[in-house]
Write a protein that holds these residues in place. Structure first.
Motif: not given
Length: 113
Positions: A9, A28, A32
């Motif tokens: 990510p 996030l 993630e």
């Protein structure tokens, strides 16, 4: 073939300093963060990064929210400088020997017009 690092990510995650990781993970989601946690554990296994990721997961579990922003928008990885540099050998300092006895006044011709 796609490298595993390309699917993280946060691009260049392995090369980011801890402070950058700290700020970027705020945007996030849990999945993630878990991806980054598994990657870090399997690769560099940096204890401060692992602790940071676990703490962020705990914050989300306690009702914390993700912040806005794009964690992959800017990489702090240095850009390639092969295209040229403003520095040239002409700009280098003139060669001079060491100071005698650590004093400029005892070194003839050094740093004097």
């Amino acid at each position: 073939m796609t490298r595993r690092e390309d699917r993280l990510p946060i691009p260049d995650f392995d090369e980011l300093p801890l402070t950058s990781v700290q700020h970027r993970i705020r945007a996030l989601e849990r999945d993630e963060l878990n991806t980054l946690l598994a990657h870090e554990h399997a690769h560099a296994n940096r204890v401060p990064v692992l602790e940071l990721l676990r703490a962020r997961l705990e914050q989300l579990a306690q009702g914390g929210e993700t912040s806005g922003g794009n964690p992959s928008a800017h990489s702090e990885r240095p850009t390639d400088t092969r295209a040229g540099s403003a520095v040239s050998p002409d700009a280098a300092a003139e060669k001079s020997g060491p100071l005698r006895h650590g004093r400029v006044s005892r070194t003839p011709g050094r740093d004097r017009p």
